[in-house]
Design a protein around this motif. Sequence first.
Motif, PDB file in Angstrom:
ATOM      1  N   LEU A  99       0.683  -1.129  -0.137  1.00 15.13           N
ATOM      2  CA  LEU A  99       0.103  -0.022   0.063  1.00 15.13           C
ATOM      3  C   LEU A  99       0.775   1.259   0.022  1.00 15.13           C
ATOM      4  N   PHE A 100       1.919   1.331   0.724  1.00 20.00           N
ATOM      5  CA  PHE A 100       2.722   2.328   0.927  1.00 20.00           C
ATOM      6  C   PHE A 100       3.595   2.778  -0.455  1.00 20.00           C
ATOM      7  N   TYR A 101       3.968   1.606  -1.064  1.00 19.46           N
ATOM      8  CA  TYR A 101       4.396   1.848  -2.183  1.00 19.46           C
ATOM      9  C   TYR A 101       3.793   2.314  -3.302  1.00 19.46           C
ATOM     10  N   ALA A 102       2.521   1.905  -3.240  1.00 16.21           N
ATOM     11  CA  ALA A 102       1.425   2.457  -4.322  1.00 16.21           C
ATOM     12  C   ALA A 102       1.267   4.090  -4.142  1.00 16.21           C
ATOM     13  N   VAL A 103       1.214   4.540  -2.817  1.00 17.19           N
ATOM     14  CA  VAL A 103       0.911   5.872  -2.330  1.00 17.19           C
ATOM     15  C   VAL A 103       2.162   6.577  -2.703  1.00 17.19           C
ATOM     16  N   SER A 104       3.398   5.827  -2.351  1.00 11.60           N
ATOM     17  CA  SER A 104       4.681   6.625  -2.848  1.00 11.60           C
ATOM     18  C   SER A 104       4.660   6.771  -4.299  1.00 11.60           C
ATOM     19  N   PHE A 106       2.361   7.333  -6.403  1.00 10.06           N
ATOM     20  CA  PHE A 106       1.426   8.274  -6.573  1.00 10.06           C
ATOM     21  C   PHE A 106       1.876   9.665  -6.206  1.00 10.06           C
ATOM     22  N   VAL A 107       2.297   9.727  -5.165  1.00  6.78           N
ATOM     23  CA  VAL A 107       3.180  11.106  -4.801  1.00  6.78           C
ATOM     24  C   VAL A 107       4.102  11.486  -5.637  1.00  6.78           C
ATOM     25  N   GLY A 108       5.077  10.532  -6.031  1.00  6.93           N
ATOM     26  CA  GLY A 108       6.120  10.577  -7.264  1.00  6.93           C
ATOM     27  C   GLY A 108       5.468  11.282  -8.399  1.00  6.93           C
ATOM     28  N   ILE A 133      13.256  13.394 -11.073  1.00  8.03           N
ATOM     29  CA  ILE A 133      12.812  13.670  -9.735  1.00  8.03           C
ATOM     30  C   ILE A 133      11.733  13.164  -9.112  1.00  8.03           C
ATOM     31  N   GLY A 134      10.689  13.038  -9.845  1.00  7.30           N
ATOM     32  CA  GLY A 134       9.346  12.287  -9.298  1.00  7.30           C
ATOM     33  C   GLY A 134       9.665  10.985  -9.176  1.00  7.30           C
ATOM     34  N   LEU A 135      10.511  10.433  -9.814  1.00  4.42           N
ATOM     35  CA  LEU A 135      10.984   8.810  -9.791  1.00  4.42           C
ATOM     36  C   LEU A 135      11.758   8.619  -8.324  1.00  4.42           C
ATOM     37  N   LEU A 136      12.560   9.756  -8.352  1.00  8.68           N
ATOM     38  CA  LEU A 136      13.561   9.589  -7.063  1.00  8.68           C
ATOM     39  C   LEU A 136      12.636   9.643  -5.727  1.00  8.68           C
ATOM     40  N   VAL A 137      11.571  10.829  -5.775  1.00  7.61           N
ATOM     41  CA  VAL A 137      10.649  10.754  -4.807  1.00  7.61           C
ATOM     42  C   VAL A 137       9.977   9.514  -4.435  1.00  7.61           C
ATOM     43  N   PHE A 138       9.569   8.980  -5.478  1.00  7.27           N
ATOM     44  CA  PHE A 138       8.966   7.622  -5.250  1.00  7.27           C
ATOM     45  C   PHE A 138       9.813   6.477  -4.655  1.00  7.27           C
ATOM     46  N   THR A 144      12.054   4.025   2.257  1.00  5.14           N
ATOM     47  CA  THR A 144      12.227   4.554   3.442  1.00  5.14           C
ATOM     48  C   THR A 144      10.932   3.925   4.393  1.00  5.14           C
ATOM     49  N   ILE A 145       9.782   3.720   3.859  1.00  6.78           N
ATOM     50  CA  ILE A 145       8.792   3.219   4.413  1.00  6.78           C
ATOM     51  C   ILE A 145       8.876   1.949   4.538  1.00  6.78           C
ATOM     52  N   HIS A 146       9.455   1.161   3.412  1.00  8.13           N
ATOM     53  CA  HIS A 146       9.583  -0.243   3.354  1.00  8.13           C
ATOM     54  C   HIS A 146      10.668  -0.746   4.663  1.00  8.13           C
ATOM     55  N   GLY A 147      11.558   0.117   4.757  1.00  8.14           N
ATOM     56  CA  GLY A 147      12.446  -0.023   5.942  1.00  8.14           C
ATOM     57  C   GLY A 147      11.753   0.047   7.169  1.00  8.14           C
ATOM     58  N   ILE A 148      11.249   1.144   7.491  1.00  7.84           N
ATOM     59  CA  ILE A 148      10.461   1.291   8.625  1.00  7.84           C
ATOM     60  C   ILE A 148       9.458   0.122   8.934  1.00  7.84           C
ATOM     61  N   ILE A 149       8.634  -0.123   8.043  1.00  7.82           N
ATOM     62  CA  ILE A 149       7.874  -1.458   8.444  1.00  7.82           C
ATOM     63  C   ILE A 149       8.410  -2.646   8.722  1.00  7.82           C
ATOM     64  N   THR A 150       9.652  -2.814   7.989  1.00  6.90           N
ATOM     65  CA  THR A 150      10.394  -4.107   8.042  1.00  6.90           C
ATOM     66  C   THR A 150      10.902  -4.068   9.433  1.00  6.90           C
ATOM     67  N   LEU A 151      11.455  -2.942  10.135  1.00  4.89           N
ATOM     68  CA  LEU A 151      12.077  -2.772  11.514  1.00  4.89           C
ATOM     69  C   LEU A 151      11.002  -3.212  12.415  1.00  4.89           C
ATOM     70  N   VAL A 152       9.947  -2.685  12.409  1.00  5.81           N
ATOM     71  CA  VAL A 152       8.847  -2.839  13.262  1.00  5.81           C
ATOM     72  C   VAL A 152       7.879  -3.885  13.284  1.00  5.81           C
ATOM     73  N   ARG A 153       7.993  -4.763  12.239  1.00  4.43           N
ATOM     74  CA  ARG A 153       7.107  -5.971  12.074  1.00  4.43           C
ATOM     75  C   ARG A 153       7.412  -6.953  13.217  1.00  4.43           C
ATOM     76  N   LYS A 154       6.338  -7.635  13.743  1.00  5.73           N
ATOM     77  CA  LYS A 154       6.436  -8.530  14.522  1.00  5.73           C
ATOM     78  C   LYS A 154       5.896  -9.929  14.422  1.00  5.73           C
ATOM     79  N   ASP A 155       5.730 -10.120  12.892  1.00  4.70           N
ATOM     80  CA  ASP A 155       5.034 -11.650  12.666  1.00  4.70           C
ATOM     81  C   ASP A 155       6.269 -12.613  12.937  1.00  4.70           C
ATOM     82  N   GLU A 156       5.628 -13.718  13.682  1.00  7.89           N
ATOM     83  CA  GLU A 156       6.429 -14.807  13.869  1.00  7.89           C
ATOM     84  C   GLU A 156       6.575 -15.793  12.897  1.00  7.89           C
TER      85      GLU A 156
END
Length: 162
Positions: A99-104, A106-108, A133-138, A144-156
């Motif tokens: 979902l966040f890749y899709a949003v990013s 769109f933002v890009g 520039i738009g692709l770099l923003v994407f 960044t969001i992928h990294g953050i989610i991966t760090l906080v994920r707690k699935d066993e």
Amino acid sequence: MSEDAGNLISQKRKEKKLTQDDLAKELHVTRQAVSNWERNVTVPDRPTIEKLSAVLGANLDQLVRKEQSSKIGDDQKMIDKEVEKMEMPINKYDTAIGLFYAVSLFVGMMVSLLLVVLKKPETWQMWTILVAIGLLVFLILGLTIHGIITLVRKDEGRNNIY
């Protein structure tokens, strides 16, 4: 082939007073092929079914097709059961990453569009830079969001390797 089809072939052949050998010669197949059809061991191919129907004066197509579709249905049920066993539950973290890749993305695209509208580029080089520039923003936002989610994920029972 359904038992009805094999019995019908045998019955119609006998009504026409044909031997298995006679029918085989008429259809350009072997006597064993005719025997196998009548014993429901094999199914004639499509062109042979049409010839067989014409020679015997019976509509065998529906009987054979019904059997083939039921066999396909059985195969599909077996495949569905195997897929069910293999399916993994939907993971909320993976869903969030997508979902966040899709949003990013769109933002890009919006950043690129905004830059194009504001700068009104006149050369293809300027267009390329603004789209880049738009692709770099994407990419930056998505990774960044992928990294953050991966760090906080707690699935066993899942490796957190990304």
